[in-house]
Scaffold this motif. Structure first.
Motif, mmCIF file in Angstrom:
data_model
loop_
_atom_site.group_PDB
_atom_site.id
_atom_site.type_symbol
_atom_site.label_atom_id
_atom_site.label_comp_id
_atom_site.label_asym_id
_atom_site.label_seq_id
_atom_site.Cartn_x
_atom_site.Cartn_y
_atom_site.Cartn_z
ATOM 1 N N ARG A 32 0.833 -1.213 0.000
ATOM 2 C CA ARG A 32 0.000 0.000 0.000
ATOM 3 C C ARG A 32 0.863 1.256 0.000
ATOM 4 N NH1 ARG A 32 -2.996 -3.171 3.702
ATOM 5 N NH2 ARG A 32 -2.078 -2.053 5.481
ATOM 6 N N GLN A 33 1.946 1.244 0.765
ATOM 7 C CA GLN A 33 2.836 2.402 0.815
ATOM 8 C C GLN A 33 3.465 2.664 -0.553
ATOM 9 O OE1 GLN A 33 5.509 1.165 3.927
ATOM 10 N NE2 GLN A 33 4.294 2.107 5.565
ATOM 11 N N LEU A 34 3.950 1.616 -1.181
ATOM 12 C CA LEU A 34 4.558 1.767 -2.506
ATOM 13 C C LEU A 34 3.546 2.277 -3.512
ATOM 14 C CD1 LEU A 34 6.773 -1.447 -2.750
ATOM 15 C CD2 LEU A 34 7.567 0.911 -2.546
ATOM 16 N N ARG A 35 2.326 1.757 -3.434
ATOM 17 C CA ARG A 35 1.292 2.165 -4.388
ATOM 18 C C ARG A 35 0.932 3.636 -4.206
ATOM 19 N NH1 ARG A 35 -0.241 1.991 -9.295
ATOM 20 N NH2 ARG A 35 -2.476 1.901 -9.654
ATOM 21 N N ARG A 36 0.805 4.075 -2.948
ATOM 22 C CA ARG A 36 0.512 5.484 -2.693
ATOM 23 C C ARG A 36 1.640 6.372 -3.216
ATOM 24 N NH1 ARG A 36 -1.507 3.660 2.409
ATOM 25 N NH2 ARG A 36 0.509 4.144 3.370
ATOM 26 N N ASP A 37 2.875 5.944 -2.977
ATOM 27 C CA ASP A 37 4.021 6.744 -3.412
ATOM 28 C C ASP A 37 4.069 6.866 -4.931
ATOM 29 O OD1 ASP A 37 4.739 7.048 -0.787
ATOM 30 O OD2 ASP A 37 6.333 5.544 -0.825
ATOM 31 N N GLU A 38 3.850 5.752 -5.623
ATOM 32 C CA GLU A 38 3.967 5.813 -7.082
ATOM 33 C C GLU A 38 2.814 6.603 -7.704
ATOM 34 O OE1 GLU A 38 2.092 1.479 -8.497
ATOM 35 O OE2 GLU A 38 4.223 1.654 -8.035
ATOM 36 N N GLN A 41 3.802 10.321 -6.973
ATOM 37 C CA GLN A 41 4.950 10.771 -7.749
ATOM 38 C C GLN A 41 4.645 10.894 -9.238
ATOM 39 O OE1 GLN A 41 7.998 7.937 -6.805
ATOM 40 N NE2 GLN A 41 8.167 8.595 -4.664
ATOM 41 N N ASN A 42 3.729 10.088 -9.726
ATOM 42 C CA ASN A 42 3.466 10.063 -11.170
ATOM 43 C C ASN A 42 2.192 10.796 -11.557
ATOM 44 O OD1 ASN A 42 5.734 8.448 -11.527
ATOM 45 N ND2 ASN A 42 4.570 6.556 -11.264
ATOM 46 N N SER A 43 1.609 11.547 -10.637
ATOM 47 C CA SER A 43 0.318 12.181 -10.932
ATOM 48 C C SER A 43 0.413 13.132 -12.125
ATOM 49 C CB SER A 43 -0.197 12.925 -9.698
ATOM 50 O OG SER A 43 0.745 13.907 -9.280
ATOM 51 N N HIS A 89 -2.901 1.892 -18.270
ATOM 52 C CA HIS A 89 -1.461 2.066 -18.084
ATOM 53 C C HIS A 89 -1.176 2.926 -16.851
ATOM 54 C CE1 HIS A 89 2.736 2.187 -19.355
ATOM 55 N NE2 HIS A 89 2.724 3.474 -19.049
ATOM 56 N N VAL A 90 -2.001 3.941 -16.649
ATOM 57 C CA VAL A 90 -1.805 4.842 -15.520
ATOM 58 C C VAL A 90 -2.020 4.127 -14.198
ATOM 59 C CG1 VAL A 90 -2.827 6.808 -14.312
ATOM 60 C CG2 VAL A 90 -2.271 6.995 -16.731
ATOM 61 N N HIS A 91 -3.052 3.313 -14.113
ATOM 62 C CA HIS A 91 -3.451 2.719 -12.843
ATOM 63 C C HIS A 91 -2.879 1.321 -12.625
ATOM 64 C CE1 HIS A 91 -6.122 5.932 -11.574
ATOM 65 N NE2 HIS A 91 -6.525 6.020 -12.824
ATOM 66 N N ARG A 92 -2.096 0.824 -13.556
ATOM 67 C CA ARG A 92 -1.500 -0.506 -13.397
ATOM 68 C C ARG A 92 -0.405 -0.458 -12.338
ATOM 69 N NH1 ARG A 92 2.737 -3.382 -16.301
ATOM 70 N NH2 ARG A 92 2.292 -5.623 -16.344
ATOM 71 N N PRO A 93 -0.496 -1.287 -11.294
ATOM 72 C CA PRO A 93 0.525 -1.264 -10.237
ATOM 73 C C PRO A 93 1.887 -1.678 -10.791
ATOM 74 C CG PRO A 93 -1.438 -2.435 -9.513
ATOM 75 C CD PRO A 93 -1.577 -2.225 -10.984
ATOM 76 N N SER A 94 2.935 -1.194 -10.182
ATOM 77 C CA SER A 94 4.288 -1.537 -10.594
ATOM 78 C C SER A 94 4.600 -2.987 -10.230
ATOM 79 C CB SER A 94 5.288 -0.614 -9.906
ATOM 80 O OG SER A 94 5.267 -0.837 -8.502
ATOM 81 N N ASP A 95 5.712 -3.489 -10.775
ATOM 82 C CA ASP A 95 6.136 -4.857 -10.465
ATOM 83 C C ASP A 95 6.399 -5.018 -8.967
ATOM 84 O OD1 ASP A 95 5.964 -5.537 -13.122
ATOM 85 O OD2 ASP A 95 8.111 -5.331 -13.518
ATOM 86 N N ALA A 96 6.983 -3.991 -8.347
ATOM 87 C CA ALA A 96 7.278 -4.072 -6.911
ATOM 88 C C ALA A 96 6.002 -4.213 -6.093
ATOM 89 C CB ALA A 96 8.054 -2.835 -6.469
#
Length: 262
Positions: A32-38, A41-43, A89-96
């Motif tokens: 959840r922390q990583l998802r919020r950060d990304e 950061q990418n808004s 593409h915007v809302h796809r979670p990162s690999d991490a």
């Protein structure tokens, strides 16, 4: 002289009752922390991407106006699909993020598989997602057998269908090596042993990937298919010693707190 109740208080049985809901909590929180950060950061990049995609769809539609009319469904699809792709593409979670989520789900699956061990008067005591002192690492599952023997189980959710093997002390899932996996589990078990003052046997429970023969007895750690985990743990004979098990579990509660609680 009356005894001091603070120094002679008996152990509270079931203070360390099995809590399957604790399993995977820290991994899920990290996801959840990583998802919020990304997302934060990418808004700006997300907004530019959406605007650019919408503009491209409009530009593509201009030549179409000079051609014979197309069916309305094709016109709508040509305008909408690029925008939908951009949103995906915007809302796809990162690999991490996906790795942490998969790890949390694997820990919860292991907790459900271990739950039958806790039943009955002579049930095992199982603690999930425990903090390691002076470290950001955690212990996925700490198991205290009814005779006081302690096991540490690390959950691994790996590629479905891939074959597990160990070569030169390194865990492999198919063709992919996990260079630190075995040594990390051994180190984590050693930290638990240092904290508790008793030996701790390390195991790795593998979800989804194939473990040949269901169990691999490496020289340093036992690697077992998660579906066979409880069977492997029940193989050894022992004489129950509930007092010893309760003492060790109480020590673990005090010295290895829930990772989410610190």
């Amino acid at each position: 002289m009356r005894p001091n109740p603070t120094t002679h208080r008996p152990l509270q049985r079931h203070d360390h009752r099995h809590r399957p809901q604790d399993a995977g909590a820290s991994a899920a929180r990290r996801a959840r922390q990583l998802r919020r950060d990304e997302l934060r950061q990418n808004s700006v990049q997300h907004a530019v991407l959406l605007a650019g995609t919408a503009l491209a769809a409009y530009m593509v539609s201009i030549p179409a106006r000079l051609l014979p009319p197309l069916p309305s469904a094709l016109t709508i699809a040509g305008a909408v699909l690029p925008v939908l792709w951009a949103i995906w593409h915007v809302h796809r979670p990162s690999d991490a993020v996906r790795r942490w989520r998969r790890g949390a789900a694997g820990e919860r699956r292991t907790a459900r598989l271990l739950h039958p061990l806790t039943r009955g008067k002579q049930g095992w005591i199982i603690l999930h997602d425990r903090a390691i002192p002076r470290s950001r690492a955690n212990l996925d599952h700490l198991l205290v057998r009814p005779d006081g023997a302690v096991f540490y189980c690390d959950s691994k959710a790996l590629r479905p269908g891939a074959r597990i093997h160990v070569r030169d002390g390194i865990l492999h899932c198919g063709h992919r090596p996990y260079p630190s996996a075995i040594n990390t589990v051994i180190w984590e078990a050693a930290q638990a042993a240092d904290a508790l003052g008793v030996p701790v046997t390390p195991l790795i429970a593998v979800h989804d990937a194939e473990v040949p023969g269901h169990v691999l007895h490496d020289s340093k750690v036992v690697i077992v298919a998660a579906t066979r985990l409880t069977r492997e743990l029940r193989r050894s004979r022992y004489i129950p010693n509930r007092a010893a098990a309760e003492q060790i579990a109480a020590r673990a509660e005090a010295l290895l707190p829930r990772h989410t609680a610190r």
